[in-house]
Design a protein around this motif. Sequence first.
Motif, PDB file in Angstrom:
ATOM      1  N   GLN A   1       0.828  -1.211   0.000  1.00 44.23           N
ATOM      2  CA  GLN A   1       0.000   0.000   0.000  1.00 44.23           C
ATOM      3  C   GLN A   1       0.861   1.259   0.000  1.00 44.23           C
ATOM      4  OE1 GLN A   1      -2.376  -0.507   3.501  1.00 44.23           O
ATOM      5  NE2 GLN A   1      -3.780  -1.956   2.539  1.00 44.23           N
ATOM      6  N   PHE A   2       1.874   1.284   0.843  1.00 44.72           N
ATOM      7  CA  PHE A   2       2.728   2.469   0.933  1.00 44.72           C
ATOM      8  C   PHE A   2       3.537   2.655  -0.356  1.00 44.72           C
ATOM      9  CE2 PHE A   2       6.473   4.853   2.579  1.00 44.72           C
ATOM     10  CZ  PHE A   2       5.789   5.988   2.987  1.00 44.72           C
ATOM     11  N   THR A   3       3.980   1.548  -0.934  1.00 43.76           N
ATOM     12  CA  THR A   3       4.715   1.613  -2.201  1.00 43.76           C
ATOM     13  C   THR A   3       3.832   2.208  -3.295  1.00 43.76           C
ATOM     14  OG1 THR A   3       6.121  -0.250  -1.598  1.00 43.76           O
ATOM     15  CG2 THR A   3       5.912   0.224  -3.945  1.00 43.76           C
ATOM     16  N   GLN A   4       2.586   1.765  -3.365  1.00 44.90           N
ATOM     17  CA  GLN A   4       1.654   2.303  -4.361  1.00 44.90           C
ATOM     18  C   GLN A   4       1.386   3.785  -4.134  1.00 44.90           C
ATOM     19  OE1 GLN A   4      -1.713  -0.278  -3.934  1.00 44.90           O
ATOM     20  NE2 GLN A   4      -0.706  -1.998  -4.958  1.00 44.90           N
ATOM     21  N   PHE A   5       1.463   4.236  -2.893  1.00 42.60           N
ATOM     22  CA  PHE A   5       1.277   5.651  -2.579  1.00 42.60           C
ATOM     23  C   PHE A   5       2.507   6.481  -2.962  1.00 42.60           C
ATOM     24  CE2 PHE A   5       2.066   8.923   0.768  1.00 42.60           C
ATOM     25  CZ  PHE A   5       1.092   9.833   0.381  1.00 42.60           C
ATOM     26  N   LEU A   6       3.681   5.994  -2.609  1.00 46.71           N
ATOM     27  CA  LEU A   6       4.896   6.799  -2.747  1.00 46.71           C
ATOM     28  C   LEU A   6       5.507   6.792  -4.151  1.00 46.71           C
ATOM     29  CD1 LEU A   6       6.732   8.603  -1.059  1.00 46.71           C
ATOM     30  CD2 LEU A   6       8.098   6.596  -0.501  1.00 46.71           C
ATOM     31  N   LEU A   7       5.520   5.658  -4.828  1.00 41.35           N
ATOM     32  CA  LEU A   7       6.203   5.572  -6.123  1.00 41.35           C
ATOM     33  C   LEU A   7       5.730   6.586  -7.166  1.00 41.35           C
ATOM     34  CD1 LEU A   7       6.947   1.797  -6.738  1.00 41.35           C
ATOM     35  CD2 LEU A   7       8.519   3.622  -6.074  1.00 41.35           C
TER      36      LEU A   7
END
Length: 140
Positions: free
Chosen positions: A110-116
């Motif tokens: 989830q965080f990867t999908q937010f930050l990338l």
Amino acid sequence: MSPLEPLNADKIRVKIADLGNACWVAFELATGDYLFEPHCGEDYTRDEDHIAHMIELLGNIPAHFALSGRYSREFFNRRGDLRHIKKLKLWTLYEVLVEKYEWSFELAAQFTQFLLPMLEFVPERRACASDCLNHPWLCS
């Protein structure tokens, strides 16, 4: 009760204790570490190391983009490869969160999908503020 303590202090869920590095956002706030912490070496500058860290985490910089900058020839050869740093260790953001910080697979995803999307090399492809504000990770 301290005269500076608000009357509803028991309802506060987050307190900001130190603004010594007021630019901490996203990754730094979530992990307590810098996303990129470049250093200079004998054969390369701090700036080139910073670019190397970015490539290791995000993948290759599109050659047309890497070669379009005023100082690109300092860092890249004509193929768009770094001039002085040859060995790169690819380590995705997801892998960093799971392996180094021991986040759960779901939270890391989830965080990867937010930050990338905020870290896209090409500005036209980069997420805008409104996209980020409406991302499910912030709403969960």
